[in-house]
Design a protein around this motif. Structure first.
Motif, short mmCIF file in Angstrom:
data_model
loop_
_atom_site.label_atom_id
_atom_site.label_comp_id
_atom_site.label_asym_id
_atom_site.label_seq_id
_atom_site.Cartn_x
_atom_site.Cartn_y
_atom_site.Cartn_z
N GLU A 74 0.84 -1.20 0.00
CA GLU A 74 0.00 0.00 0.00
C GLU A 74 0.87 1.26 0.00
OE1 GLU A 74 -2.44 -0.58 3.44
OE2 GLU A 74 -4.03 -1.56 2.30
N SER A 75 1.92 1.24 0.77
CA SER A 75 2.84 2.38 0.82
C SER A 75 3.49 2.60 -0.54
CB SER A 75 3.90 2.13 1.90
OG SER A 75 4.88 3.13 1.87
N LEU A 76 3.90 1.52 -1.19
CA LEU A 76 4.51 1.61 -2.52
C LEU A 76 3.52 2.18 -3.53
CD1 LEU A 76 6.81 1.00 -4.51
CD2 LEU A 76 5.83 -1.30 -4.75
N VAL A 77 2.28 1.72 -3.50
CA VAL A 77 1.27 2.21 -4.45
C VAL A 77 1.02 3.70 -4.22
CG1 VAL A 77 -1.18 2.06 -5.07
CG2 VAL A 77 0.18 -0.02 -4.85
N ARG A 78 0.94 4.12 -2.96
CA ARG A 78 0.73 5.56 -2.68
C ARG A 78 1.90 6.39 -3.20
NH1 ARG A 78 -0.51 3.82 2.59
NH2 ARG A 78 -2.71 3.30 2.71
N ALA A 79 3.13 5.92 -2.96
CA ALA A 79 4.31 6.66 -3.43
C ALA A 79 4.32 6.71 -4.96
CB ALA A 79 5.59 5.99 -2.92
N PHE A 80 3.98 5.61 -5.60
CA PHE A 80 3.94 5.58 -7.06
C PHE A 80 2.86 6.51 -7.58
CE2 PHE A 80 2.82 3.64 -11.17
CZ PHE A 80 4.07 3.67 -11.78
N ALA A 81 1.71 6.54 -6.92
CA ALA A 81 0.62 7.43 -7.34
C ALA A 81 1.04 8.89 -7.23
CB ALA A 81 -0.63 7.17 -6.50
N ARG A 82 1.74 9.25 -6.15
CA ARG A 82 2.23 10.63 -6.01
C ARG A 82 3.23 10.97 -7.12
NH1 ARG A 82 2.07 9.17 -0.53
NH2 ARG A 82 4.28 8.64 -0.55
N HIS A 83 4.10 10.01 -7.45
CA HIS A 83 5.09 10.23 -8.50
C HIS A 83 4.42 10.43 -9.86
CE1 HIS A 83 8.88 9.90 -10.61
NE2 HIS A 83 8.41 8.91 -11.35
N VAL A 84 3.43 9.59 -10.17
CA VAL A 84 2.71 9.72 -11.44
C VAL A 84 1.95 11.03 -11.48
CG1 VAL A 84 0.82 8.75 -12.82
CG2 VAL A 84 2.58 7.24 -11.88
N SER A 85 1.39 11.44 -10.35
CA SER A 85 0.67 12.71 -10.29
C SER A 85 1.62 13.88 -10.58
CB SER A 85 0.04 12.87 -8.91
OG SER A 85 -0.65 14.09 -8.82
N ALA A 86 2.82 13.81 -10.02
CA ALA A 86 3.81 14.87 -10.27
C ALA A 86 4.22 14.89 -11.75
CB ALA A 86 5.03 14.67 -9.38
N LEU A 87 4.43 13.70 -12.33
CA LEU A 87 4.79 13.65 -13.75
C LEU A 87 3.66 14.18 -14.63
CD1 LEU A 87 6.60 10.19 -13.95
CD2 LEU A 87 7.64 12.47 -13.96
N THR A 88 2.41 13.83 -14.26
CA THR A 88 1.25 14.31 -15.01
C THR A 88 1.19 15.84 -14.95
OG1 THR A 88 0.04 12.27 -14.57
CG2 THR A 88 -1.27 14.18 -15.18
N TYR A 108 -10.28 4.04 -8.66
CA TYR A 108 -9.59 4.21 -7.39
C TYR A 108 -9.52 5.68 -7.01
CZ TYR A 108 -6.12 4.21 -3.72
OH TYR A 108 -5.48 4.39 -2.53
N ASP A 109 -9.22 6.54 -7.98
CA ASP A 109 -9.13 7.97 -7.70
C ASP A 109 -10.49 8.51 -7.26
OD1 ASP A 109 -6.46 8.08 -8.28
OD2 ASP A 109 -6.74 8.76 -10.36
#
Length: 113
Positions: A74-88, A108-109
């Protein structure tokens, strides 16, 4: 006739007595078996309890490992989601529209589940 009846009666009487003795022996053996099972029952129950406790401990340990693994994922998915959000956000800053995310990500969003 009386000469035959006496020996015949003795044979029949002996046969019935033998049959009754075998039946009584079988009943006695069954009673002894039940008594032995009853007297060993507490030890068997203690052994069953020990097996049950070991199983519960093993399941508890496995659950703890699975919960830790789930938390890590879950922690990894949250970190990945934040990273993708920043790239977006970076893409949009430069006028580039990012590809549409998969439906599962949109769900999910929207729902958080």
């Amino acid at each position: 006739m009386a000469a035959v009846g006496g020996p015949m009666g003795a044979v029949l009487g002996g046969w019935f007595a033998a049959r009754a003795t075998r039946g009584a022996a079988a009943v006695t053996a069954e009673a002894h078996l039940r008594a032995a099972e009853t007297s060993s029952a507490p030890e068997d129950r203690l052994a069953d309890l020990a097996v049950f406790r070991a199983s519960v401990e093993r399941v508890d340990e496995e659950n703890a490992r699975l919960r830790q693994r789930l938390s890590t994922l879950e922690s990894l998915v949250r970190a990945f989601a934040r990273h993708v959000s920043a790239l977006t956000a970076q893409l949009r800053t430069h006028g580039i529209e990012p590809p549409t995310p998969p439906e599962r990500v949109t769900d999910y969003d929207r729902t958080g589940a």
